[in-house]
Design a protein around this motif. Structure first.
Motif, PDB file in Angstrom:
ATOM      1  N   SER A   1     -40.843 -62.314  51.764  1.00 42.38           N
ATOM      2  CA  SER A   1     -41.807 -63.059  51.237  1.00 42.38           C
ATOM      3  C   SER A   1     -43.216 -62.862  50.275  1.00 42.38           C
ATOM      4  O   SER A   1     -42.370 -61.472  49.745  1.00 42.38           O
ATOM      5  CB  SER A   1     -42.838 -62.949  53.196  1.00 42.38           C
ATOM      6  N   VAL A   2     -43.900 -63.666  50.166  1.00 43.58           N
ATOM      7  CA  VAL A   2     -44.967 -63.056  48.242  1.00 43.58           C
ATOM      8  C   VAL A   2     -45.176 -61.628  48.627  1.00 43.58           C
ATOM      9  O   VAL A   2     -45.086 -61.210  48.303  1.00 43.58           O
ATOM     10  CB  VAL A   2     -45.393 -64.339  48.341  1.00 43.58           C
ATOM     11  N   GLU A   3     -45.863 -61.810  50.422  1.00 44.10           N
ATOM     12  CA  GLU A   3     -46.701 -60.369  51.067  1.00 44.10           C
ATOM     13  C   GLU A   3     -45.764 -59.372  50.248  1.00 44.10           C
ATOM     14  O   GLU A   3     -46.192 -58.250  49.727  1.00 44.10           O
ATOM     15  CB  GLU A   3     -46.795 -60.716  52.436  1.00 44.10           C
TER      16      GLU A   3
ATOM     17  N   THR B   1     -41.700 -72.602  35.581  1.00 44.99           N
ATOM     18  CA  THR B   1     -42.059 -71.663  36.763  1.00 44.99           C
ATOM     19  C   THR B   1     -42.420 -70.655  36.246  1.00 44.99           C
ATOM     20  O   THR B   1     -42.368 -69.802  35.661  1.00 44.99           O
ATOM     21  CB  THR B   1     -40.941 -70.909  37.625  1.00 44.99           C
ATOM     22  N   LYS B   2     -44.039 -69.537  36.379  1.00 47.64           N
ATOM     23  CA  LYS B   2     -45.056 -68.531  36.288  1.00 47.64           C
ATOM     24  C   LYS B   2     -43.676 -67.766  36.843  1.00 47.64           C
ATOM     25  O   LYS B   2     -43.332 -67.903  38.166  1.00 47.64           O
ATOM     26  CB  LYS B   2     -46.111 -69.010  36.199  1.00 47.64           C
TER      27      LYS B   2
ATOM     28  N   GLU C   1     -34.547 -63.661  49.359  1.00 50.74           N
ATOM     29  CA  GLU C   1     -35.422 -63.693  49.262  1.00 50.74           C
ATOM     30  C   GLU C   1     -36.114 -63.256  50.447  1.00 50.74           C
ATOM     31  O   GLU C   1     -36.049 -63.113  51.380  1.00 50.74           O
ATOM     32  CB  GLU C   1     -36.212 -65.637  49.410  1.00 50.74           C
TER      33      GLU C   1
ATOM     34  N   ILE D   1     -41.996 -62.102  41.773  1.00 49.17           N
ATOM     35  CA  ILE D   1     -42.609 -63.172  42.174  1.00 49.17           C
ATOM     36  C   ILE D   1     -42.228 -64.711  41.382  1.00 49.17           C
ATOM     37  O   ILE D   1     -43.094 -64.674  40.108  1.00 49.17           O
ATOM     38  CB  ILE D   1     -44.317 -63.330  42.418  1.00 49.17           C
ATOM     39  N   LYS D   2     -42.196 -65.604  41.831  1.00 46.43           N
ATOM     40  CA  LYS D   2     -41.572 -66.406  41.545  1.00 46.43           C
ATOM     41  C   LYS D   2     -42.149 -68.156  41.972  1.00 46.43           C
ATOM     42  O   LYS D   2     -41.381 -68.584  43.119  1.00 46.43           O
ATOM     43  CB  LYS D   2     -39.749 -66.917  40.870  1.00 46.43           C
ATOM     44  N   GLY D   3     -42.977 -68.667  40.818  1.00 46.03           N
ATOM     45  CA  GLY D   3     -44.075 -69.752  41.742  1.00 46.03           C
ATOM     46  C   GLY D   3     -44.720 -69.067  43.249  1.00 46.03           C
ATOM     47  O   GLY D   3     -45.462 -67.785  42.640  1.00 46.03           O
ATOM     48  N   ASP D   4     -44.214 -69.358  43.973  1.00 39.84           N
ATOM     49  CA  ASP D   4     -44.863 -69.167  46.038  1.00 39.84           C
ATOM     50  C   ASP D   4     -43.490 -68.405  46.555  1.00 39.84           C
ATOM     51  O   ASP D   4     -43.896 -68.480  47.639  1.00 39.84           O
ATOM     52  CB  ASP D   4     -45.159 -70.858  45.871  1.00 39.84           C
ATOM     53  N   GLN D   5     -42.177 -68.225  45.976  1.00 37.52           N
ATOM     54  CA  GLN D   5     -41.672 -67.250  46.516  1.00 37.52           C
ATOM     55  C   GLN D   5     -41.610 -65.656  46.497  1.00 37.52           C
ATOM     56  O   GLN D   5     -41.754 -65.584  45.166  1.00 37.52           O
ATOM     57  CB  GLN D   5     -40.401 -68.048  46.817  1.00 37.52           C
TER      58      GLN D   5
ATOM     59  N   THR E   1     -45.509 -58.540  46.591  1.00 34.56           N
ATOM     60  CA  THR E   1     -46.396 -58.413  46.311  1.00 34.56           C
ATOM     61  C   THR E   1     -46.748 -56.378  46.481  1.00 34.56           C
ATOM     62  O   THR E   1     -47.467 -55.473  46.315  1.00 34.56           O
ATOM     63  CB  THR E   1     -48.027 -59.267  46.964  1.00 34.56           C
TER      64      THR E   1
END
Length: 156
Positions: A71-73, A24-25, A69, A43-47, A76
């Motif tokens: 949102s990715v937004e 995982t990136k 958790e 930000i871990k993958g898409d989370q 960011t």
């Protein structure tokens, strides 16, 4: 209160990659890095996640941890107002006996550093050490991600 119990080790070579079942990136920054509490944005993958960690015990093995958790937004946006420095890494998950090691291979200013962590249910819990596991660095503050952001591996 959630308690995190983990031990951290350096990694001797890339052999762990052959044993990895997941990669995982991860990109992360910190809103606060005072010793009493760190507030991490990840930000871990898409989370996206926000995590608060308290000060560790004397051995550095356990400390309070709270994570939610987001949102990715939102993650960011929060990274944009984080303290200077970003941690960029890939996490590899590797099974060893009844445990899973999280092996982080760092990039950017921490290129060349690879560390493995194993979470435990108790401080004295036994676990199987893979052959690629190196020196234990549990409790050594310079290996905390919040410190790698301030004093990257390339500067050592």
């Amino acid at each position: 209160m959630a308690q995190e119990i983990e031990r951290k080790f350096l990694v001797k070579n890339d052999d762990f990659k052959q044993e990895s079942f997941k990669e995982t990136k991860i990109v992360q920054g910190f809103l606060s890095t005072v010793p009493e509490r760190t507030v991490r944005i990840r930000i871990k993958g898409d989370q996206g996640f926000i995590t608060v960690k308290g000060i560790g015990n004397k051995s550095g093995t356990s400390r309070f941890e709270w994570e939610k958790e987001i949102s990715v937004e939102d993650a960011t946006d929060l990274l944009k107002i984080s303290e200077p420095g970003i941690i960029d890494k890939t996490r590899f998950n590797v099974k060893s006996g009844g445990h899973t090691f999280e092996v982080d291979e760092f990039y950017g200013e921490n290129e060349g550093l690879t560390v493995a962590e194993v979470e435990l249910d108790a401080e004295g819990e036994d676990f199987i050490k893979p052959k690629w596991l190196g020196e234990e660095v549990t409790g050594q503050v310079k290996y905390y991600n919040s410190m790698l952001m301030k004093n990257p591996y390339k500067n050592w």
